[in-house]
Design an enzyme around this catalytic site. Structure first.
Site, PDB file in Angstrom:
ATOM      1  N   LYS A 104     -46.418  31.094  21.803  1.00 36.97           N
ATOM      2  CA  LYS A 104     -45.445  30.661  20.782  1.00 36.97           C
ATOM      3  C   LYS A 104     -45.753  31.401  19.489  1.00 36.97           C
ATOM      4  CE  LYS A 104     -44.968  26.191  18.940  1.00 36.97           C
ATOM      5  NZ  LYS A 104     -44.353  24.859  19.042  1.00 36.97           N
TER       6      LYS A 104
HETATM    7  C1  R5P Z   1     -47.167  21.814  15.210  1.00 35.83           C
HETATM    8  O1  R5P Z   1     -47.542  20.716  14.942  1.00 35.83           O
HETATM    9  C2  R5P Z   1     -46.687  22.144  16.528  1.00 35.83           C
HETATM   10  O2  R5P Z   1     -47.303  23.201  17.168  1.00 35.83           O
HETATM   11  C3  R5P Z   1     -45.203  22.283  16.660  1.00 35.83           C
HETATM   12  O3  R5P Z   1     -44.941  22.143  18.015  1.00 35.83           O
HETATM   13  C4  R5P Z   1     -44.622  23.573  16.165  1.00 35.83           C
HETATM   14  O4  R5P Z   1     -44.913  23.774  14.839  1.00 35.83           O
HETATM   15  C5  R5P Z   1     -43.120  23.699  16.453  1.00 35.83           C
HETATM   16  O5  R5P Z   1     -42.386  22.879  15.705  1.00 35.83           O
HETATM   17  P1  R5P Z   1     -41.450  23.382  14.519  1.00 35.83           P
HETATM   18  O6  R5P Z   1     -40.251  24.008  15.187  1.00 35.83           O
HETATM   19  O7  R5P Z   1     -41.125  22.138  13.789  1.00 35.83           O
HETATM   20  O8  R5P Z   1     -42.205  24.380  13.713  1.00 35.83           O
END
Ligand code: R5P
Length: 292
Positions: free
Chosen positions: A202
């Site tokens: 990611k």
């Molecule tokens: C952080 O707490 C996590 O890895 C989230 O899953 C990640 O930040 C994705 O969420 P967002 O789209 O809100 O950034």
């Protein structure tokens, strides 16, 4: 000590797609049957892409806006997304086990927004991930952060455990407050995570240069949404990311903090799986919002 090399010397061949022999996903052809089967539940084999709903924020942030009540916030989104990405606490307390959605289980823990976020450990035993029928395990990796060594160690442990049982690992590029989300940093972080063994990564979207981040990472990349943006901007970001090679999103706040989360999830879906242009997707969002 090795030095960072000069960016002028780099050649990513971003216009040459990587061959995906033996499986539909980039860099996954040599994995075992169970690993491929789980990845096929996460990435739709027809489009090769995924819409993951990230709602694991509470593990560091507590009751984040939009997620104050997981039992109320998540069920209306269930049918609009492909994958549930959450902690085991959220899963057991608020998600029905009748779900047919694969789970990407948050498997790192140990830090909160009150202290150094990179000071994490492996927070779930592999037996519990198996017990929960996890399709993947997610671990935060703060490349360049205070806890870099520990985070990479957590990734190593989860990848080794995942390889034993056929469970892929999502390595999450986590950016500390002081680090830039530019292509140079994200290119380094995603590549490190892939080379240490994560089966997918990611990243944040960045411009310019996101296509080079994707080209330099030998396994699939999905993007995080980051802080809440206006819906039209978030959809434009999704479009640019998949157009430049991301295989989907693992998105949280830009869905669950939207004025209409279900409409937003469906609009994101139209972009990711349908290749819808951002303006059309935003029209869809408005139509669905008006209807509801
Ligand atoms: C952080 O707490 C996590 O890895 C989230 O899953 C990640 O930040 C994705 O969420 P967002 O789209 O809100 O950034």
């Amino acid at each position: 000590m090795a030095e960072a090399d000069s960016k002028e010397l780099k050649s990513f061949g971003a216009d040459i797609p990587m061959k995906t022999e033996g499986f539909f996903l980039k860099g996954s052809g040599s994995l075992g049957w169970g690993m491929k089967n789980r990845l096929s539940r996460i990435f739709n084999p027809e489009t090769g892409r995924t819409v993951m709903l990230a709602f694991d924020h509470g593990y560091i942030m507590g009751p984040t806006s939009g997620l104050e009540r997981l039992d109320l916030a998540i069920p209306p989104l269930h049918d609009c997304i492909d994958v549930l990405m959450c902690t085991r606490g959220a899963l057991r307390s608020c998600i029905t086990p009748i779900t047919d959605k694969p789970v990407c289980l948050r498997c790192s823990a140990g830090a909160t927004i009150l202290r150094d976020l990179s000071d994490e450990l492996v927070g779930v035993a592999i037996e519990d991930a198996i017990r929960l029928n996890a399709a993947a395990m997610a671990v935060q990796v703060y490349v360049g952060g205070e806890g870099e060594h520990k985070c990479i160690g957590n990734l190593v442990k989860l990848v080794d455990a995942g390889m034993r049982y056929g469970i892929p690992v999502l390595g999450v590029t986590a950016v500390g407050r002081e680090l830039n989300r530019d292509a140079r940093y994200l290119g380094l972080a995603t590549r490190v995570i892939a080379e240490v063994g994560a089966q997918f990564v990611k990243s944040y979207f960045c411009e310019p240069g996101f296509e080079k981040v994707v080209a330099g990472c030998p396994v699939p990349i999905v993007i995080a949404g980051g802080k809440k943006l206006p819906e039209a901007d978030a959809l434009a970001m999704c479009y640019k990311a998949v157009d430049q090679g991301a295989l989907g999103v693992d998105m949280g706040r830009n869905i669950f903090q939207s004025e209409d989360p279900a409409a937003m999830a469906q609009a994101v879906r139209a972009v990711v799986h349908g290749g819808e242009k951002p303006d059309k997707a935003f029209d869809l969002y408005k139509t669905l919002k008006n209807e509801s």
